[in-house]
Each structure stands twice: as C-alpha cells, then as structure tokens.
Scaffold this active site. Structure first.
Site, PDB file in Angstrom:
ATOM      1  N   TRP A   1       0.556   2.702   5.821  1.00 22.31           N
ATOM      2  CA  TRP A   1      -0.190   1.716   6.484  1.00 22.31           C
ATOM      3  C   TRP A   1       0.452   0.106   6.333  1.00 22.31           C
ATOM      4  O   TRP A   1      -0.213  -0.625   6.296  1.00 22.31           O
ATOM      5  CB  TRP A   1      -1.435   1.547   5.834  1.00 22.31           C
ATOM      6  N   ILE A   2       1.897   0.157   6.760  1.00 20.27           N
ATOM      7  CA  ILE A   2       2.588  -1.023   6.659  1.00 20.27           C
ATOM      8  C   ILE A   2       2.644  -1.699   8.079  1.00 20.27           C
ATOM      9  O   ILE A   2       3.452  -0.911   9.031  1.00 20.27           O
ATOM     10  CB  ILE A   2       3.944  -0.822   5.798  1.00 20.27           C
TER      11      ILE A   2
ATOM     12  N   GLU B   1      -6.171  -6.891   3.485  1.00 22.80           N
ATOM     13  CA  GLU B   1      -6.113  -7.866   2.412  1.00 22.80           C
ATOM     14  C   GLU B   1      -7.162  -7.752   1.331  1.00 22.80           C
ATOM     15  O   GLU B   1      -7.835  -8.854   0.960  1.00 22.80           O
ATOM     16  CB  GLU B   1      -6.263  -9.511   3.279  1.00 22.80           C
TER      17      GLU B   1
ATOM     18  N   THR C   1       0.835  -1.168  -0.057  1.00 16.63           N
ATOM     19  CA  THR C   1       0.015   0.134   0.065  1.00 16.63           C
ATOM     20  C   THR C   1       0.682   1.321   0.077  1.00 16.63           C
ATOM     21  O   THR C   1       1.887   1.273   0.591  1.00 16.63           O
ATOM     22  CB  THR C   1      -0.835  -0.091   1.126  1.00 16.63           C
TER      23      THR C   1
ATOM     24  N   ASN D   1     -15.555  -4.788  -0.356  1.00 10.97           N
ATOM     25  CA  ASN D   1     -16.182  -4.492  -1.790  1.00 10.97           C
ATOM     26  C   ASN D   1     -15.421  -5.373  -2.588  1.00 10.97           C
ATOM     27  O   ASN D   1     -15.992  -6.087  -4.023  1.00 10.97           O
ATOM     28  CB  ASN D   1     -15.919  -3.120  -2.237  1.00 10.97           C
TER      29      ASN D   1
HETATM   30  C1  LIG Z   1      -3.789  -1.299  10.748  1.00 12.66           C
HETATM   31  C2  LIG Z   1      -3.709  -1.377   9.081  1.00 12.66           C
HETATM   32  C3  LIG Z   1      -2.445  -2.328   8.713  1.00 12.66           C
HETATM   33  C4  LIG Z   1      -2.220  -2.505   7.368  1.00 12.66           C
HETATM   34  N1  LIG Z   1      -1.140  -3.298   7.000  1.00 12.66           N
HETATM   35  C5  LIG Z   1      -0.904  -3.420   5.733  1.00 12.66           C
HETATM   36  C6  LIG Z   1       0.363  -4.070   5.455  1.00 12.66           C
HETATM   37  O1  LIG Z   1       1.092  -4.711   6.343  1.00 12.66           O
HETATM   38  N2  LIG Z   1       0.906  -3.872   4.159  1.00 12.66           N
HETATM   39  C7  LIG Z   1       0.025  -3.272   3.120  1.00 12.66           C
HETATM   40  O2  LIG Z   1       0.542  -3.224   1.909  1.00 12.66           O
HETATM   41  N3  LIG Z   1      -1.168  -2.548   3.348  1.00 12.66           N
HETATM   42  C8  LIG Z   1      -1.336  -2.500   4.694  1.00 12.66           C
HETATM   43  N4  LIG Z   1      -2.443  -2.015   5.021  1.00 12.66           N
HETATM   44  C9  LIG Z   1      -3.364  -1.266   4.104  1.00 12.66           C
HETATM   45  C10 LIG Z   1      -4.660  -2.007   3.808  1.00 12.66           C
HETATM   46  O3  LIG Z   1      -4.507  -3.294   3.028  1.00 12.66           O
HETATM   47  C11 LIG Z   1      -5.541  -1.119   2.769  1.00 12.66           C
HETATM   48  O4  LIG Z   1      -6.068  -0.295   3.891  1.00 12.66           O
HETATM   49  C12 LIG Z   1      -6.605  -1.657   1.932  1.00 12.66           C
HETATM   50  O5  LIG Z   1      -6.108  -2.431   1.121  1.00 12.66           O
HETATM   51  C13 LIG Z   1      -7.763  -0.627   1.572  1.00 12.66           C
HETATM   52  O6  LIG Z   1      -6.920   0.342   1.044  1.00 12.66           O
HETATM   53  P1  LIG Z   1      -7.608   1.793   1.451  1.00 12.66           P
HETATM   54  O7  LIG Z   1      -8.239   1.697   2.838  1.00 12.66           O
HETATM   55  O8  LIG Z   1      -6.647   2.803   1.138  1.00 12.66           O
HETATM   56  O9  LIG Z   1      -8.848   1.963   0.236  1.00 12.66           O
HETATM   57  P2  LIG Z   1      -9.178   2.392  -1.044  1.00 12.66           P
HETATM   58  O10 LIG Z   1      -8.366   1.653  -2.081  1.00 12.66           O
HETATM   59  O11 LIG Z   1      -8.606   3.961  -1.118  1.00 12.66           O
HETATM   60  O12 LIG Z   1     -10.802   2.329  -1.068  1.00 12.66           O
HETATM   61  C14 LIG Z   1     -11.329   3.395  -0.388  1.00 12.66           C
HETATM   62  C15 LIG Z   1     -12.828   2.785  -0.539  1.00 12.66           C
HETATM   63  O13 LIG Z   1     -13.167   2.432  -1.975  1.00 12.66           O
HETATM   64  C16 LIG Z   1     -13.558   1.187  -2.305  1.00 12.66           C
HETATM   65  N5  LIG Z   1     -13.132   0.860  -3.642  1.00 12.66           N
HETATM   66  C17 LIG Z   1     -11.908   1.208  -4.219  1.00 12.66           C
HETATM   67  N6  LIG Z   1     -11.919   0.592  -5.430  1.00 12.66           N
HETATM   68  C18 LIG Z   1     -12.865   0.032  -5.716  1.00 12.66           C
HETATM   69  C19 LIG Z   1     -13.472  -0.847  -6.888  1.00 12.66           C
HETATM   70  N7  LIG Z   1     -12.524  -0.840  -7.833  1.00 12.66           N
HETATM   71  N8  LIG Z   1     -14.630  -1.191  -6.783  1.00 12.66           N
HETATM   72  C20 LIG Z   1     -15.296  -1.011  -5.562  1.00 12.66           C
HETATM   73  N9  LIG Z   1     -14.706  -0.440  -4.820  1.00 12.66           N
HETATM   74  C21 LIG Z   1     -13.483   0.148  -4.644  1.00 12.66           C
HETATM   75  C22 LIG Z   1     -12.898   0.304  -1.264  1.00 12.66           C
HETATM   76  O14 LIG Z   1     -13.324  -0.921  -1.057  1.00 12.66           O
HETATM   77  C23 LIG Z   1     -12.976   1.120  -0.071  1.00 12.66           C
HETATM   78  O15 LIG Z   1     -14.289   0.890   0.638  1.00 12.66           O
HETATM   79  C24 LIG Z   1      -2.927  -1.858   6.490  1.00 12.66           C
HETATM   80  C25 LIG Z   1      -4.078  -0.899   6.802  1.00 12.66           C
HETATM   81  C26 LIG Z   1      -4.438  -0.943   8.024  1.00 12.66           C
HETATM   82  C27 LIG Z   1      -5.426   0.049   8.629  1.00 12.66           C
END
Ligand SMILES: Cc1cc2nc3c(=O)[nH]c(=O)nc-3n(C[C@H](O)[C@H](O)[C@H](O)COP(=O)(O)OP(=O)(O)OC[C@H]3O[C@@H](n4cnc5c(N)ncnc54)[C@H](O)[C@@H]3O)c2cc1C
Length: 381
Positions: free
Chosen positions: A156-157, A363, A126, A367
């Site tokens: 957010w890693i 993960e 991310t 959605n």
């Molecule tokens: C505590 C924590 C630990 C984490 N650990 C890791 C980690 O170790 N490594 C890592 O890589 N990431 C990590 N993450 C990141 C996490 O995997 C992401 O937050 C997640 O993939 C969703 O990304 P976003 O929240 O930025 O949503 P966005 O991608 O910005 O999306 C926002 C909303 O829009 C929706 N959306 C986006 N695109 C579409 C589509 N095409 N169709 C329908 N709906 C859509 C999503 O479902 C979501 O509801 C972590 C996050 C947290 C909070």
C-alpha cells in the site's frame, strides 16, 4: 484573533482553484475510470510551486508556509482526491522527513527535485503484516561493509511503481521493536527492488499505490538517514505534517460533497418543489455545512501553529481525526441527497464515495487518532 486569510493565501487558493478547473476537474472521472496516473499534471503542479511552500528557498522552496500547503491540499482534494494523494509524497511526509532529519548532502541532492515535481517521492512504512503496528516492521537492513542489504516487502505504498526517490523503514536490529528501526533513502533502479501498482482499487485509482519488494537490495551507507535505531523517531517527526496534509485533503473532499449536494438540491424537483425545500434534506445539508466549516477551522489552526513554529502535534491529530470523519459523513449526506443518482457517472458523488474512506485510514486510522487525543487529554502522553 483574525479569521481572514492573508491576501497572499487568497491568491494561492485562487491560482490552485483555477488550475483545478482547467487541468483537473474535467479529467478526474476519466483518470479514475481508466486508472490513469497523471504524471504530467504533477510535473506542472511542481512547476507552479504547489509543493514548495513549506520548504526553505535553498532547497527550491518558497517559504510561504504550511497554511499555504494546506490550502493547496484542500483545493486539490476538492477536485480529485486521487491526484491529491501525490501531495504527501511531494510536499508532506517524504520531503519533510528529509528536511527534518537528513544531512546537508541528502537534502541538497533530493529536495529540489521532489519539490519541483521532477522526482516522484514515496514513504514506505506499511507492510503486509505491519501497518498500525509500525514497530512490527519485518523488512531487514543488514550492514555489509559500505552497504546495507535490504530484504522484505512493503504494501500500500503511494507511488510504489513510479517513484524516483523514497524513504524506506527497515530493521537494522530485528531483535528489537521501535529501537531496531532505521530509515533509508531508496532510489529507482536499485538492483533487486521491484515496485508494483495495485490494480482495480476501490478508489483513488489515479494514484499509483502498491507493493515494493526488496531482494538483496544494496543500499549505500550514505543513504541511512540519521543513525541506526532512529527510524521510529524519524517516522514520527514528519507525521505531524503528514496528518495536517491529509486533514487538508479531507477538508477538500468534504467541501466537494457539500458543493455537489447544494447543486443537486437546487436543481432536482419532486412534488413540484426543489428537493432542498424539504426539511429533512435541509437537516442533512445543515449538518454537512456546519461540520465542514468546523473542519476548516481545525485544519487551518493546525497549519497556522506549524507556521508559528509552535507545538502542533495534538492539534494536527484532532484536525485529521475530525476532518476525515466529517468528510465521510458529508459524502454520505451528499449520497442521500442524490438518491439513485449517486450511482450515476453523470455526478461526482460515486467517485467521492469510493475515495473518501482513505482519509480515515491513511497517516494513522481514526482509532489511533482517538487513542492519541484521549491519552493527551488524560495526561497519559
Ligand atoms: C490508497 C492507499 C495509500 C497508502 N499509502 C501509503 C504510503 O504511501 N505509505 C505507507 O506506509 N502506507 C500507506 N498506506 C497504508 C495506510 O497507511 C494503512 O492502511 C494504515 O496505516 C492502516 O493500516 P491497515 O489498514 O492495514 O490497518 P491495520 O493496522 O491492520 O488495522 C485494522 C483496523 O484495526 C484497528 N487497530 C489496529 N491496531 C489498533 C489498536 N492498537 N487499537 C485500536 N484499533 C486498532 C485500526 O484502526 C483499523 O481500523 C496506504 C493505504 C492506502 C489504502
């Protein structure tokens, strides 16, 4: 068909449960409140083999399988979701990526340390502007002789400020989307790489989460996993296991919500009755219990398929989607049962409330799981 856990799995569950009762539950609230990352507890978990079950013995694994791993995730998720976040880094996506895609030298060098808990892993996909859209990753890895020069930032890693070894996804060909992505092993102390923990998070505050910034970081070419351009495929290869793992943790926090609701409904009295007597509360409890039982069957099935070496991608997606959404509903149910006492630090419900939403985001969000499930059902794979 047999719904009984093997005696070996019951023993693993009981061992982890006892460990949690002694080493985790008594400290879970304090770790969350004071943002304590319990490094020594993770080391102990590694020493007890909590991360080892999916891995071959030659790399320090126990070969007890994925269902054993999910049972560990469930018990830890039940005790502290913050602590349980380390599972994916120590026994899920990070080491599974190496196991499935690394060369022999890479596996021998890193897997035993990660699995034993001596090395902390991370899995950095991310970015500030690329989350669900993985192919939109902007971090660049440009070849320079025997090295790749990494520039960019991850957001957010998990384990961002504490990791020893991790997998970082970056573009070796920034003109391409999926096909331009490659996977690299990054190590603590590489000059130009800075990890920072995000403070004052809503929940899972005992998990270290944050940014990793890359400024002209020289990564030896030996640290490339697979070949250039295979990064997207490599990221996907471990996600099936990562999804089952987060489904196990979701099941655990959902069960914690059921435990808390049942205890409180049996203690608290109004109108001269235990509040569990009231039919509307019974409805909440029945929904929670039934949904968490259904989650358990879906999650165990996904892990069982993995142990049978049968296709499990769709089943892991269904398990992750259902168990994480059911966990959110269960925590809301527990909050309704607790009424005003949801807000009291005497009860665990406030912590569950702050932690649970991560299960529907990590993960791949709900959605995205829905899109995959529907596309598979429609035959549009
Ligand atoms: C505590 C924590 C630990 C984490 N650990 C890791 C980690 O170790 N490594 C890592 O890589 N990431 C990590 N993450 C990141 C996490 O995997 C992401 O937050 C997640 O993939 C969703 O990304 P976003 O929240 O930025 O949503 P966005 O991608 O910005 O999306 C926002 C909303 O829009 C929706 N959306 C986006 N695109 C579409 C589509 N095409 N169709 C329908 N709906 C859509 C999503 O479902 C979501 O509801 C972590 C996050 C947290 C909070």
């Amino acid at each position: 068909m047999d719904f009984q856990l093997e005696p070996e799995l019951v023993q693993i569950r009981d061992t982890v449960r006892k460990f949690c009762e002694k080493e985790v539950t008594p400290f879970a609230e304090e770790w969350e409140k004071n943002e304590v990352f319990p490094r020594e507890t993770i080391r102990k978990m590694g020493g007890l083999g909590f991360f080892a079950s999916p891995f071959p013995e030659q790399y320090g694994g126990t070969e007890l399988g994925f269902l054993a791993n999910i049972i560990v995730a469930e018990e830890l998720g039940r005790a502290s979701l913050g602590l349980a976040c380390c599972l994916n880094m120590q026994s899920g996506t990070c080491p599974m990526t190496l196991l499935l895609n690394g060369n022999e030298e890479q596996k021998e060098k890193y897997l035993p340390g990660i699995i034993s808990g001596e090395l902390l892993g991370c899995f950095a996909v991310t970015e500030p502007n690329a989350a669900t859209d993985v192919a939109g990753i902007a971090t660049k890895a440009i070849k320079d002789g025997d090295h790749y020069i990494l520039n960019g930032s991850k957001m957010w890693i998990t384990h961002s400020s504490v990791f020893d070894v991790g997998i970082c996804f970056a573009k070796t060909d920034p003109s391409q989307r999926h096909k331009g992505l490659s996977a690299f092993i990054i190590e603590k102390g590489m000059p130009g790489m800075t990890g920072m923990a995000e403070k004052n998070k809503l929940g899972v505050r005992s998990s270290d989460t944050g940014q990793i910034v890359f400024e002209d970081v020289r990564v030896p070419k030996e640290n490339l996993i697979g070949e250039e351009g295979q990064g997207f495929k490599i990221a996907e290869s471990a996600l099936t296991y990562g999804r089952a793992n987060i489904a196990g943790r979701s099941l655990g926090i959902g069960q914690a919500a059921v435990d808390a609701a049942l205890k409180y409904a049996n203690e608290r009295e109004q109108f001269g009755q235990k509040i569990g007597f009231f039919q509307m509360n019974k409805q909440i409890i029945a929904d929670m219990v039934a949904e968490i039982e259904a989650s358990r069957l879906l999650v165990y099935r996904a892990a069982w398929l993995q142990d049978q070496k049968r296709p499990s991608s769709n089943e892991s997606t269904i398990a992750k989607f259902y168990a994480s959404e059911a966990a959110v509903r269960a925590v809301i149910g527990a909050a309704k049962i607790h009424g005003a006492y949801t807000y009291s630090s005497e009860y665990p419900v406030a912590r569950l409330y702050r932690d649970v939403m991560l299960m529907t985001a990590g993960e791949g969000t709900s959605n995205i799981q829905r899109l995959i499930i529907a596309n598979n059902a429609l035959g549009w794979k």
